[in-house]
Design a protein around this motif. Structure first.
Motif, PDB file in Angstrom:
ATOM      1  N   GLU A  18       0.827  -1.209   0.000  1.00 38.18           N
ATOM      2  CA  GLU A  18       0.000   0.000   0.000  1.00 38.18           C
ATOM      3  C   GLU A  18       0.863   1.262   0.000  1.00 38.18           C
ATOM      4  O   GLU A  18       0.517   2.246  -0.659  1.00 38.18           O
ATOM      5  N   ALA A  19       1.981   1.234   0.699  1.00 35.22           N
ATOM      6  CA  ALA A  19       2.899   2.376   0.672  1.00 35.22           C
ATOM      7  C   ALA A  19       3.477   2.560  -0.726  1.00 35.22           C
ATOM      8  O   ALA A  19       3.582   3.679  -1.221  1.00 35.22           O
ATOM      9  N   THR A  20       3.824   1.449  -1.353  1.00 39.99           N
ATOM     10  CA  THR A  20       4.344   1.504  -2.720  1.00 39.99           C
ATOM     11  C   THR A  20       3.302   2.102  -3.659  1.00 39.99           C
ATOM     12  O   THR A  20       3.630   2.964  -4.486  1.00 39.99           O
ATOM     13  N   GLU A  21       2.066   1.667  -3.540  1.00 34.37           N
ATOM     14  CA  GLU A  21       0.995   2.209  -4.383  1.00 34.37           C
ATOM     15  C   GLU A  21       0.847   3.713  -4.178  1.00 34.37           C
ATOM     16  O   GLU A  21       0.693   4.461  -5.144  1.00 34.37           O
ATOM     17  N   LEU A  22       0.877   4.151  -2.920  1.00 32.68           N
ATOM     18  CA  LEU A  22       0.759   5.585  -2.631  1.00 32.68           C
ATOM     19  C   LEU A  22       1.887   6.363  -3.303  1.00 32.68           C
ATOM     20  O   LEU A  22       1.634   7.356  -4.002  1.00 32.68           O
ATOM     21  N   VAL A  23       3.107   5.920  -3.101  1.00 29.45           N
ATOM     22  CA  VAL A  23       4.252   6.654  -3.646  1.00 29.45           C
ATOM     23  C   VAL A  23       4.228   6.643  -5.171  1.00 29.45           C
ATOM     24  O   VAL A  23       4.489   7.662  -5.812  1.00 29.45           O
ATOM     25  N   ARG A  24       3.875   5.522  -5.769  1.00 29.81           N
ATOM     26  CA  ARG A  24       3.753   5.461  -7.243  1.00 29.81           C
ATOM     27  C   ARG A  24       2.675   6.425  -7.747  1.00 29.81           C
ATOM     28  O   ARG A  24       2.842   7.072  -8.777  1.00 29.81           O
ATOM     29  N   GLU A  25       1.569   6.491  -7.005  1.00 27.22           N
ATOM     30  CA  GLU A  25       0.435   7.323  -7.411  1.00 27.22           C
ATOM     31  C   GLU A  25       0.776   8.818  -7.387  1.00 27.22           C
ATOM     32  O   GLU A  25       0.370   9.555  -8.276  1.00 27.22           O
ATOM     33  N   VAL A  26       1.512   9.247  -6.392  1.00 29.33           N
ATOM     34  CA  VAL A  26       1.708  10.692  -6.193  1.00 29.33           C
ATOM     35  C   VAL A  26       3.058  11.209  -6.682  1.00 29.33           C
ATOM     36  O   VAL A  26       3.241  12.427  -6.757  1.00 29.33           O
ATOM     37  N   SER A  27       3.984  10.325  -7.027  1.00 30.26           N
ATOM     38  CA  SER A  27       5.347  10.747  -7.359  1.00 30.26           C
ATOM     39  C   SER A  27       5.672  10.577  -8.829  1.00 30.26           C
ATOM     40  O   SER A  27       5.207   9.630  -9.461  1.00 30.26           O
ATOM     41  N   PRO A  28       6.522  11.452  -9.346  1.00 25.23           N
ATOM     42  CA  PRO A  28       7.072  11.190 -10.673  1.00 25.23           C
ATOM     43  C   PRO A  28       7.928   9.923 -10.608  1.00 25.23           C
ATOM     44  O   PRO A  28       8.421   9.545  -9.536  1.00 25.23           O
ATOM     45  N   VAL A  29       8.114   9.289 -11.734  1.00 30.39           N
ATOM     46  CA  VAL A  29       8.890   8.046 -11.791  1.00 30.39           C
ATOM     47  C   VAL A  29      10.288   8.249 -11.199  1.00 30.39           C
ATOM     48  O   VAL A  29      10.794   7.379 -10.489  1.00 30.39           O
ATOM     49  N   SER A  30      10.898   9.390 -11.445  1.00 32.96           N
ATOM     50  CA  SER A  30      12.258   9.629 -10.934  1.00 32.96           C
ATOM     51  C   SER A  30      12.297   9.616  -9.407  1.00 32.96           C
ATOM     52  O   SER A  30      13.243   9.075  -8.814  1.00 32.96           O
ATOM     53  N   ILE A  31      11.297  10.175  -8.747  1.00 29.42           N
ATOM     54  CA  ILE A  31      11.249  10.182  -7.284  1.00 29.42           C
ATOM     55  C   ILE A  31      10.963   8.770  -6.764  1.00 29.42           C
ATOM     56  O   ILE A  31      11.579   8.318  -5.794  1.00 29.42           O
ATOM     57  N   PHE A  32      10.035   8.067  -7.395  1.00 25.36           N
ATOM     58  CA  PHE A  32       9.751   6.697  -6.979  1.00 25.36           C
ATOM     59  C   PHE A  32      11.007   5.827  -7.098  1.00 25.36           C
ATOM     60  O   PHE A  32      11.360   5.096  -6.169  1.00 25.36           O
ATOM     61  N   ASN A  33      11.696   5.915  -8.233  1.00 28.60           N
ATOM     62  CA  ASN A  33      12.897   5.111  -8.430  1.00 28.60           C
ATOM     63  C   ASN A  33      13.982   5.472  -7.418  1.00 28.60           C
ATOM     64  O   ASN A  33      14.685   4.597  -6.914  1.00 28.60           O
ATOM     65  N   HIS A  34      14.119   6.754  -7.115  1.00 32.30           N
ATOM     66  CA  HIS A  34      15.085   7.205  -6.105  1.00 32.30           C
ATOM     67  C   HIS A  34      14.757   6.583  -4.744  1.00 32.30           C
ATOM     68  O   HIS A  34      15.645   6.099  -4.042  1.00 32.30           O
ATOM     69  N   ALA A  35      13.489   6.598  -4.371  1.00 30.23           N
ATOM     70  CA  ALA A  35      13.075   6.042  -3.081  1.00 30.23           C
ATOM     71  C   ALA A  35      13.340   4.534  -3.032  1.00 30.23           C
ATOM     72  O   ALA A  35      13.828   4.019  -2.020  1.00 30.23           O
ATOM     73  N   LEU A  36      13.050   3.841  -4.110  1.00 27.18           N
ATOM     74  CA  LEU A  36      13.307   2.398  -4.166  1.00 27.18           C
ATOM     75  C   LEU A  36      14.807   2.108  -4.086  1.00 27.18           C
ATOM     76  O   LEU A  36      15.238   1.216  -3.354  1.00 27.18           O
ATOM     77  N   ARG A  37      15.606   2.883  -4.806  1.00 27.81           N
ATOM     78  CA  ARG A  37      17.067   2.712  -4.720  1.00 27.81           C
ATOM     79  C   ARG A  37      17.567   2.963  -3.303  1.00 27.81           C
ATOM     80  O   ARG A  37      18.485   2.283  -2.831  1.00 27.81           O
ATOM     81  N   SER A  38      16.963   3.914  -2.607  1.00 26.04           N
ATOM     82  CA  SER A  38      17.365   4.197  -1.230  1.00 26.04           C
ATOM     83  C   SER A  38      17.202   2.954  -0.361  1.00 26.04           C
ATOM     84  O   SER A  38      18.055   2.651   0.479  1.00 26.04           O
ATOM     85  N   TYR A  39      16.101   2.242  -0.554  1.00 22.11           N
ATOM     86  CA  TYR A  39      15.897   0.992   0.185  1.00 22.11           C
ATOM     87  C   TYR A  39      16.945  -0.049  -0.213  1.00 22.11           C
ATOM     88  O   TYR A  39      17.559  -0.678   0.652  1.00 22.11           O
ATOM     89  N   ILE A  40      17.155  -0.222  -1.492  1.00 21.70           N
ATOM     90  CA  ILE A  40      18.098  -1.229  -1.980  1.00 21.70           C
ATOM     91  C   ILE A  40      19.500  -0.947  -1.432  1.00 21.70           C
ATOM     92  O   ILE A  40      20.173  -1.842  -0.914  1.00 21.70           O
ATOM     93  N   PHE A  41      19.937   0.305  -1.517  1.00 18.92           N
ATOM     94  CA  PHE A  41      21.273   0.649  -1.029  1.00 18.92           C
ATOM     95  C   PHE A  41      21.370   0.475   0.489  1.00 18.92           C
ATOM     96  O   PHE A  41      22.364  -0.026   1.009  1.00 18.92           O
ATOM     97  N   GLY A  42      20.342   0.890   1.214  1.00 18.37           N
ATOM     98  CA  GLY A  42      20.344   0.748   2.673  1.00 18.37           C
ATOM     99  C   GLY A  42      20.372  -0.709   3.103  1.00 18.37           C
ATOM    100  O   GLY A  42      21.134  -1.091   3.997  1.00 18.37           O
ATOM    101  N   ALA A  43      19.550  -1.529   2.467  1.00 15.67           N
ATOM    102  CA  ALA A  43      19.518  -2.958   2.798  1.00 15.67           C
ATOM    103  C   ALA A  43      20.830  -3.629   2.416  1.00 15.67           C
ATOM    104  O   ALA A  43      21.359  -4.452   3.172  1.00 15.67           O
TER     105      ALA A  43
END
Length: 100
Positions: A18-43
Motif C-alpha cells: 500500500e505504501a508503494t501504491e501511494l508513492v507510485r500514485e503521487v510521485s514522478p517516476v524519478s522520485i519513486f525510483n530514487h526512493a526504491l534505490r534508497s531501500y536497496i542501497f540501505g539494505a
C-alpha cells in the motif's frame, strides 16, 4: 514490481504494497525510483555490515522519505517535515505500531 533487486528482497507485506501504491500514485517516476534505490542501497549496506534490521520498517521509511517534495503533500513547513507528517499519517491510519 520485481520481488528482488540486486539480491535484495522487496518486502511483500500488505502495508509495504500500500505504501508503494501511494508513492507510485503521487510521485514522478524519478522520485519513486530514487526512493526504491534508497531501500536497496540501505539494505545492501546493512547486509554487507552484517547488521540486523527490520526490512519492512526500512522499506517504509525509504519508500516514503520524499513525500514532502510531491505536490499532494507540499505544505507550509519544510519538505522534510511535510513528508514526515504525510508518512506518519499514512502509518497511523494503517495502525503501524507507534514504537516503530
Amino acid at each position: 514490481m520485481r520481488k528482488e533487486i540486486a539480491g535484495i528482497v522487496i518486502p511483500d507485506t500488505k502495508l509495504a504494497k500500500e505504501a508503494t501504491e501511494l508513492v507510485r500514485e503521487v510521485s514522478p517516476v524519478s522520485i519513486f525510483n530514487h526512493a526504491l534505490r534508497s531501500y536497496i542501497f540501505g539494505a545492501a549496506l546493512g547486509n554487507k555490515l552484517n547488521k540486523k534490521y527490520d526490512a519492512e520498517m526500512l522499506y517504509l521509511s525509504a519508500i516514503m522519505h520524499d513525500l514532502g517534495v510531491v505536490e499532494r503533500f507540499i505544505g507550509p513547513a519544510r519538505f522534510e517535515i511535510d513528508g514526515a507528517d504525510a508518512a506518519a499519517d499514512f502509518l497511523t491510519k494503517h495502525q503501524y505500531p507507534p514504537r516503530k
